[in-house]
Design a protein around this motif. Structure first.
Motif, mmCIF file in Angstrom:
data_model
loop_
_atom_site.group_PDB
_atom_site.id
_atom_site.type_symbol
_atom_site.label_atom_id
_atom_site.label_comp_id
_atom_site.label_asym_id
_atom_site.label_seq_id
_atom_site.Cartn_x
_atom_site.Cartn_y
_atom_site.Cartn_z
ATOM 1 N N GLU A 118 0.855 -1.169 0.000
ATOM 2 C CA GLU A 118 0.000 0.000 0.000
ATOM 3 C C GLU A 118 0.895 1.223 0.000
ATOM 4 O O GLU A 118 1.798 1.339 0.816
ATOM 5 N N GLY A 140 5.065 -0.181 4.878
ATOM 6 C CA GLY A 140 4.211 -0.228 3.702
ATOM 7 C C GLY A 140 3.376 -1.495 3.655
ATOM 8 O O GLY A 140 2.715 -1.768 2.661
ATOM 9 N N ASN A 141 3.397 -2.281 4.725
ATOM 10 C CA ASN A 141 2.625 -3.523 4.743
ATOM 11 C C ASN A 141 1.353 -3.434 5.577
ATOM 12 O O ASN A 141 0.631 -4.408 5.697
ATOM 13 N N HIS A 170 -2.372 -2.610 6.381
ATOM 14 C CA HIS A 170 -3.617 -2.343 5.665
ATOM 15 C C HIS A 170 -4.562 -1.664 6.638
ATOM 16 O O HIS A 170 -4.976 -2.282 7.615
ATOM 17 N N PHE A 220 1.455 5.136 0.528
ATOM 18 C CA PHE A 220 0.761 6.281 1.095
ATOM 19 C C PHE A 220 1.404 7.570 0.635
ATOM 20 O O PHE A 220 2.606 7.680 0.505
#
Lengths: 418, 478
Positions: free
Chosen positions: A38, A403-404, A406, A40
């Motif tokens: 993901e 970045g993992n 959710h 951001f």
């Protein structure tokens, strides 16, 4: 000089076997694998609010008094957009890298060597500066039967009389990166086993496994010096980690002998001091006279949770921060004997039912000890319980990875049915 | 960020006692318990006394310097109070990133959840268990601290009834968890006078939640999972609404998101304590309970994960935790680690060597020996006291090492024991010559008998066994 390994190798290990050894922890830590990246976005803006400080006195804890609330003159009708930019701090210092174990090409017989250290920022403080080398795990072997809590003993009962078999099990079943051989039997107050007997034990372990070894003494400075020198000579070029050299050795005038033996035969030394940074620095200064700094690892002392873990936590945070700020005498990788957690009565004692089974309490104690010092920057852990080891193996690669997360995974935690 | 105006805030480490002294009444009245205002100022900047300890500065006359002092001494992480009266708890109030720079204040309270689908008996039973859980640790009673009530039904009436039941059954501070403002309004009505933490304002409900926080004068949590820009936006907006008591939840992501979680918590606390970022200067809420969201793993696995997530969040700046598991093996390490982490790191590792007297010992009472490592000593002390034993305890100077380390490192030898017996003139205290040494020092027994001429009894390895040991073995038959 140490050659660098881009990645520390992880020996294969059989999770099913592992769980069979700790049946209460079956399925423990078997991950739910959902990997989705993901991204951001960051917005850059200049909006900054002035917020008046209201002081140290706690806000009045009075009950609801709707009438007394003073509404601010203008209440925003839309969200005031603020940006977030991570502030990155550059540290002038960096932690030295120390190589443990040597392959054939490096002068030894290990399948891999392992490099620890190299940090350029406090542990997990900055995703842009992940640890250069992932922290690694060593499992213990003793050269004579020692008193172990039942939860630990049941996992190794079959091999407890045979250091070589025990070492093999540590590598093959428990996935040890490194094996520590404690030469406890050499203690003059126990068996007073000879240096040549200790050499034989180390030889047998070197033949049984191909991972780097840590060689632990008995704590008697003179006997340790004798044993370490003999082992260092026999294991020429293997880049053992000699555990440990102390200020007591310096006082007894035998530090030079041990440190130069380690240097001449291509090993590294573990500088042990008791929760005192001035002592740690002094011991390192003494060692620099005999051995390159790239062959020195520090043990600043690990105390059990409940028995002073906070002292260990803070001494590691202080040492790491000072080193990154430029204190080169502390810029060495560190190890932690997480197994010391088992000294705490809460880890091994049968307690009232509300405190749960010691089958779980013990391993969780060792795990919390290790994780706490992982956050403080420790590079190598001496461990024993399979569940604690597995947890560390799972957490270590996760901490520097961002970045993992959710948002959706936890967005409705409030409404979860339990 | 790029703040327009330069920040004037100073770190607590940069404030000198003189800065504070200049703003004090300087009457040396002594009402704070210190000899003079300078001594008080010194203890104030050391965090050992509070501004509240000076009655004079709180009079009308000193309103202006008081305000300056409050600004000067305000922690970069605001203190937020949840609950009222004797059961109020302060969270946050942090001055530094690393505890060795000062000390951490306000130990992380742990809240355990209940929900509005629970039957009344079930609810009351769980609330009772939350309130009853305790552990005696070196003479201190460690407990859980708060109750988080979750709206699972999303029905205002169900939530209202649940909050009412819990309020009636427990005095613990409350955290009301509902993301629907109608549900929250019902819950708040049932918790009048309790000043609960409202969980939570989000991007979609912040207006309604802001109104409720103002109406009930209650602190408000801000939830922006893994989105620090949104978190800052919500804080800026809520501050503009006139709400000061905010609590930040950047999301606790277990498993794969652990790296993001620790990174976010660390970034927020670093910005607040190093850059004095006002929008991040609020307490952090960690929610290890999220391990239970949407996972199909077995219960023990989830409990294990909750335990390790909680312990990492206590180390990494969480000022408040919400958990689900009530199992002792999950909770105990958290309570102990929290207690330890929040002790003052400036206090020494060792206690004074010498002889301590417990109960009313006479010349036939047992003599025990231990080391002067603070936690070794306090553990032994606590075990002796709780067993109401009459005895002497020699505290040997091992340079602050525990028994095991001191024996291994030769800091606790037969000669050291002989010296401790002599220096403390122990033979004048008792008529016998029997000394009980720690079980972990068993290997010293032979040497010590030779070095001291005393009969050595090897005691238990853990001081919890002292009481039983003395029942079995004392007095020694001659």
């Amino acid at each position: 000089m140490a050659r660098r390994n881009p990645e520390n190798p992880t020996p294969p290990f059989d999770a099913a076997q592992l769980f069979a050894l700790a049946p209460q922890l079956r399925e423990l830590l078997k991950g739910v694998s959902q990997v989705e990246l993901e991204h951001f976005t960051m917005e850059i803006g200049d909006l900054d609010l002035f917020i008046p400080m209201t002081g140290t006195v706690a806000s009045p804890a009075t009950a609801d008094a709707p009438g007394t609330v003073v509404q601010p003159p203008v209440k925003p009708t839309d969200l005031i957009r603020e940006s977030y930019t991570k502030v990155t701090t550059d540290f002038p210092g960096r932690i030295r890298e120390v190589r443990l174990g040597a392959t054939k090409a490096e002068g030894g017989s290990r399948r891999h060597s392992i490099t620890i250290g190299g940090a350029t920022a406090p542990a997990y403080s900055d995703p842009a500066r992940p640890p250069l080398h992932s922290p690694v795990i060593s499992l213990d072997v003793f050269d004579m039967p020692v008193t172990l809590p039942r939860v630990l003993r049941e996992n190794v009962a079959d091999v407890i009389e045979d250091p070589a078999e025990w070492a093999k099990m540590n590598v093959q079943k428990f996935g040890a990166d490194v094996v520590t051989v404690h030469l406890t039997s050499t203690d003059p107050l126990f068996r007073d086993a000879s240096a040549s007997a200790a050499v034989k034990t180390v030889e047998s372990v070197l033949q049984a496994v191909d991972v780097p070894l840590i060689i632990g003494g008995c704590g008697d400075p003179r006997k340790d010096a004798e044993v370490f020198c003999a082992v260092a000579e026999m294991a020429e070029g293997e880049r053992l980690l000699i555990n440990s050299v102390t200020l007591d050795m310096a006082e007894a005038g035998i530090l030079e002998r041990v440190a130069t033996a380690a240097r001449d035969h291509g090993h590294a030394v573990l500088a042990f001091t008791g929760l005192d940074l001035n002592n740690a620095k002094e011991l390192n200064r003494r060692l620099y006279e005999y051995i390159p700094p790239e062959q020195i690892v520090m043990d600043l002392t690990t105390v059990a949770l409940g028995y002073g873990l906070e002292y260990s936590f803070t001494i590691h945070e202080r040492a790491r921060y000072a080193a990154l700020m430029g204190d080169t005498e502390l810029a060495h990788p560190t190890i932690s004997a997480a197994t010391n957690a088992w000294a705490a009565r809460e880890a091994w004692m049968k307690m009232a039912p509300e405190y749960g089974s010691r089958q779980l309490r013990g391993p969780v104690w060792e795990t919390v000890n290790a994780l706490t010092l992982l956050l403080a920057g420790v590079d190598l852990f001496l461990m024993m319980h399979p569940a604690a080891v597995l947890t560390m193996r799972e957490v270590i690669p996760r901490l520097p990875a961002v970045g993992n997360a959710h948002a959706g995974q936890i967005a409705d935690w409030v409404g979860v049915r339990l | 960020m790029t703040p327009a105006a330069p920040k004037k805030k100073k770190s607590i480490r940069e404030i000198s006692p003189i800065d504070v002294y200049k703003l004090l009444p300087r009457t040396n009245c002594g009402e704070c318990g210190e000899a003079n205002c300078m001594a008080y100022a010194t203890r104030l900047v050391n965090g050992e006394l509070l501004l509240a300890d000076c009655p004079q500065v709180h009079t009308e006359e000193y309103a202006s310097p008081r305000e300056k002092l409050e600004i000067l001494l305000a922690p970069p992480v605001r203190t937020v109070t949840i609950g009222t009266g004797d059961y109020a708890m302060d969270i946050g109030g942090k001055y530094v990133l690393q505890r060795h720079d000062f000390t951490y204040h306000n130990p992380t309270p742990i809240a355990i959840d209940v929900n509005d689908l629970m039957k009344e008996e079930e609810l009351i039973e769980r609330v009772r268990r939350i309130g009853d859980f305790s552990y005696n640790y070196i003479g201190r009673k460690l407990t859980l601290n708060a109750i988080a009530i979750r709206s699972v039904s999303n029905d205002p009436e169900k939530f209202r009834n649940t909050v009412r039941t819990v309020s009636g059954a427990s005095r613990f501070p409350l955290i009301l968890c509902a993301l629907d403002a109608r549900v929250m309004a019902a819950g708040l009505e049932a918790a009048k006078g309790r000043r609960p933490l409202i969980y939570a304002a989000t991007e979609s409900n912040w207006k309604e939640m802001a109104d409720l926080a103002l109406l009930h004068n209650a602190p408000l949590a801000v939830f922006a999972p893994n989105d620090l820009a949104l978190l800052r936006s919500l804080v800026a907006t809520l501050l503009a609404c006139g709400i000061r008591d905010l609590v930040l939840d950047p999301g606790t992501f277990p498993d794969e998101g652990l790296g993001d979680t620790i990174t976010n918590f660390t970034a927020i606390r670093t910005a607040a304590t190093k850059q004095f970022d006002d929008l991040f200067g609020f307490p952090l809420l960690g929610v290890p309970l999220t391990v239970w969201a949407g996972s199909e793993l077995s219960e023990d696995v989830l409990k294990w994960r909750e335990a390790i997530t909680a312990s990492m969040l206590i180390s990494r700046y969480s000022d408040l935790l919400i958990m689900h598991s009530l199992d002792g093996w999950v909770i105990l390490p958290q309570l102990i680690w929290r207690f330890n982490l929040y002790t003052d790191p400036r206090k020494p590792v060792s206690v004074e060597a010498g002889v301590r007297t417990f109960g009313r010992p006479d010349t036939r009472s047992p003599v025990l020996i231990t080391t002067n490592y603070a936690l070794t000593y306090f553990t032994v002390e606590s075990d002796i006291k709780s067993a109401n034993l009459d005895c002497y305890l020699i505290v040997a100077d091992t340079g602050g090492l525990s028994v095991e380390s001191a024996v291994a490192g030769r800091n606790f030898t037969a000669e050291d024991i002989a010296r401790a017996l002599n220096e403390n003139n122990v033979s004048s205290l008792v008529s016998h010559t029997t000394l009980i040494i720690p079980g972990l020092a068993a290997r010293l027994s032979g040497e010590t008998e030779e070095a001291t001429g005393w009969k050595i009894l090897v005691g238990p390895k853990d001081s919890s066994g002292i009481s039983q040991f003395l029942r079995d073995r004392w007095p020694v038959e001659s």
